[in-house]
Scaffold this active site. Sequence first.
Site, mmCIF file in Angstrom:
data_model
loop_
_atom_site.group_PDB
_atom_site.id
_atom_site.type_symbol
_atom_site.label_atom_id
_atom_site.label_comp_id
_atom_site.label_asym_id
_atom_site.label_seq_id
_atom_site.Cartn_x
_atom_site.Cartn_y
_atom_site.Cartn_z
ATOM 1 N N LYS A 150 6.752 5.285 3.898
ATOM 2 C CA LYS A 150 5.378 5.775 3.976
ATOM 3 C C LYS A 150 4.664 5.309 5.248
ATOM 4 O O LYS A 150 3.935 6.076 5.852
ATOM 5 C CB LYS A 150 4.589 5.384 2.731
ATOM 6 C CG LYS A 150 4.021 3.991 2.749
ATOM 7 C CD LYS A 150 3.261 3.680 1.492
ATOM 8 C CE LYS A 150 3.129 2.187 1.304
ATOM 9 N NZ LYS A 150 2.309 1.526 2.319
ATOM 10 N N THR A 151 4.903 4.060 5.627
ATOM 11 C CA THR A 151 4.260 3.571 6.852
ATOM 12 C C THR A 151 4.762 4.371 8.040
ATOM 13 O O THR A 151 4.018 4.742 8.940
ATOM 14 C CB THR A 151 4.580 2.083 7.062
ATOM 15 O OG1 THR A 151 4.300 1.393 5.849
ATOM 16 C CG2 THR A 151 3.747 1.499 8.164
ATOM 17 N N ASP B 13 -3.966 4.587 4.107
ATOM 18 C CA ASP B 13 -2.764 3.944 3.569
ATOM 19 C C ASP B 13 -3.050 3.477 2.138
ATOM 20 O O ASP B 13 -4.195 3.186 1.798
ATOM 21 C CB ASP B 13 -2.441 2.738 4.465
ATOM 22 C CG ASP B 13 -1.084 2.145 4.157
ATOM 23 O OD1 ASP B 13 -0.258 2.834 3.538
ATOM 24 O OD2 ASP B 13 -0.851 0.985 4.551
ATOM 25 N N GLU B 14 -2.036 3.377 1.307
ATOM 26 C CA GLU B 14 -2.189 2.861 -0.068
ATOM 27 C C GLU B 14 -3.369 3.522 -0.783
ATOM 28 O O GLU B 14 -4.210 2.854 -1.374
ATOM 29 C CB GLU B 14 -2.411 1.343 -0.057
ATOM 30 C CG GLU B 14 -1.347 0.559 0.665
ATOM 31 C CD GLU B 14 -0.145 0.241 -0.196
ATOM 32 O OE1 GLU B 14 0.065 0.932 -1.241
ATOM 33 O OE2 GLU B 14 0.591 -0.695 0.155
ATOM 34 N N GLN C 265 2.583 2.925 -8.078
ATOM 35 C CA GLN C 265 2.431 1.555 -7.592
ATOM 36 C C GLN C 265 0.981 1.102 -7.606
ATOM 37 O O GLN C 265 0.599 0.188 -6.884
ATOM 38 C CB GLN C 265 3.004 1.420 -6.185
ATOM 39 C CG GLN C 265 4.511 1.518 -6.158
ATOM 40 C CD GLN C 265 5.072 1.151 -4.801
ATOM 41 O OE1 GLN C 265 5.057 0.013 -4.394
ATOM 42 N NE2 GLN C 265 5.567 2.159 -4.092
ATOM 43 N N ARG D 59 11.566 -3.771 -5.401
ATOM 44 C CA ARG D 59 11.620 -4.697 -4.258
ATOM 45 C C ARG D 59 13.061 -4.996 -3.891
ATOM 46 O O ARG D 59 13.364 -5.416 -2.783
ATOM 47 C CB ARG D 59 10.925 -6.039 -4.566
ATOM 48 C CG ARG D 59 9.434 -6.001 -4.845
ATOM 49 C CD ARG D 59 8.691 -5.202 -3.844
ATOM 50 N NE ARG D 59 8.496 -3.836 -4.328
ATOM 51 C CZ ARG D 59 8.107 -2.831 -3.563
ATOM 52 N NH1 ARG D 59 7.887 -3.017 -2.298
ATOM 53 N NH2 ARG D 59 7.948 -1.612 -4.061
#
Length: 726
Positions: A35-36, A220-221, A251, A603
Amino acid sequence: MDVTPILENLNDAQREAVTAPARPTLVIAGAGSGKTRVLVHRAAWLIDVEGASPHSLLAVTFTNKAAAEMRTRIEGLLNVPVQHLWIGTFHGLAHRMLRRHWREAGLPQNFQIIDAEDQLRLIKRLFKNLEIDDSRWAPREIQWFINAQKDEGLRPQHLGDEGDPNRRQQIALYEAYEEVCQRGGLVDFAELLLRAHELLRDNAELLEQYRRRFRHLLVDEFQDTNAIQYDWLRLLAGSDGVPFAVGDDDQSIYRWRGARVEHIHQFQKDFPDTRVVKLEQNYRSTSTILNAANAVIANNLSRMGKNLWTEGAEGEAIKVYSAYNERDEADFVIGRLRDWIDQGNLRADAAILYRSNAQSRVLEEGLINARIPYRVYGGLRFFERMEIKDALAYLRLIAHRDDDSAFERVVNKPTRGIGARTLDLMRQYARANACPMWRAAGALASDDLRGRAANAVAAFMSLIERLDRETTGLELHDQVDHVVYQSGLVEFFRKEKGEKGETRIENLDELVSAARSFTPDPANEMSRLDEFLSHAALEAGEGQADAWEDCAQLMTMHSAKGLEFPLVFMCGMEDGLFPHQRSIADPNGLEEERRLCYVGITRAMQTLYITHAEQRRLHGMDSFSQPSRFIAEIPDQHVEEVRPRVQVARPMAARASRGSRSAGAAAMAPGNELGVRLGQRVRHKKFGDGVILNCEGQGAHARIEVNFESAGTKWLVLSYANLELM
DNA sequence: TACTATTTAATTTTT
DNA sequence: TTAAATAGTA
């Protein structure tokens, strides 16, 4: 224009997002789906290919770390200088706007930012002033209340008491708090956002100016935005702006902090021609780990729906270990960690995750015994340390005499004979005259106080005046250095016994270094000192400075978000701990816990261990617990039960305790020759007749859950219960 | 003012 | 259990 560098190494979905036409876009990006990457490449695409001016971009994140990363990566991809790009956290950008337009925002030019601790102190002080009975009103609750209202964009005047005296009091305190802040020129974190929102909302001209400027809003997020952040974005976007939001509804783990996933849906309503792109290819984990995560999260009802997949290998099974107690759990984790290290792997590639911070203790003890270096995330950061905040308070007072928060913090530190009595008088005066403490101190020192107290107050005031005089015109770091030493703080901490004081003095010196290496923004009109103080408030810094040793990583699952590790341990996977007792009853709460579990699982890149203890010492009491229901949600084929190396295998024990899957089946009670079965009818001397629902543990610790007809469901230790089989 | 006893509560955290 | 906060005492 050669677009290769921007588009190469992107998959189809990523490319679709990056090159999307200039209209509202919502990217649903699964864990580890890049995503980044998409955000950064989108920025590059807009500037390099679409010809957008870097000026027209606004990129917003939640953490300083994410903002810094985004800036670096965009810089790496672009050839244009991007120094003045508006990339930052919501708070950072809001702050920037407020500094520029302090007048319109109704703030003093040199307003100060207070952190959560300052805020709490301020509220406690308020309680004293208003003579609030703090046995009935916890300052923390009021702090929570105030922040929650601000997160929703609500001022005291928007709130009705609904005939509830409790609520009326809360609102009154909120109002009083606001007054104190306004008088002292203090702005808390939530206030930064709220003010920035009101600034745009109430200044049509300003809003128009920013709307014209920021055509492209990169977020973002996005799933973590709260009401006020979302509204701010929507205002800024207007009808022509092009918001590009990246997030993952699965998330979203900060609802308790005001974050609303619903904004993902709201976005599509507010911007009707939104294009939605889903990033579902994962580049991080094995398919085993991914499938497990997918299976767990599939139990949530409120989802957009998304299925992560990978081209990667199946990888090893997820290992589940049922520990006897938390010690055994720690031993197991450390044993496997030891193996990992002995095989030549980096300690830093291993993460031990847990639900709540208290769990780190046993693990830390084990790591110390095993002499494995580790690092615990979370905890005090540099700018949050007592001595640093003390020094900053002196600096704040020098910059801004009206700052009551700073005044109270240092007025008697080091002790200079200004006790509670004198302070009370000052507070009274300040309240009666609606003036800052500084003025109250001045008035009292010259009139009402006599003798020692008057002298002490006068001495403090002249100290501050002197420091101010002596440091005007100095370089920032000289200013800090001077204040740290001349305020008496260093002397004060020198007297503190033990190594503590030494460390504190080292930290104060570190503060001077931080000031020396602080690079101010040349475009900024603030004084260097004010800028440094704002920086200190907005960026609390890292926890440990010497973070570069190769250390095993310990952290909560919350703080693990956004990170990845080849080896991951998820510990304390027990019902009551995770999902946490406080969320277990509420379906929304449970879904959030499940998302947190999803975050934890995803993770892991290669190896994932899940451990739970049958018995755990909690709040000083030994308590028994069942494996987390989330474990049972992982399909069997991805799981491998791990047995203790030395111990003899215990037949069916772990299976039986694996939750719903085995609930219907008959299972042997562990270590019990009587062959107790689930569903078996039993009789208890006191509780009467019942049916066995569940069993766990072994030998002397074997327990069973019995649903008694008259006494309800109980857990009983088999060896004490004296049950009669029916 | 500083140290000690008692009480109380016990997720998650960034800005 | 234990950490933190408060109340009480020297």
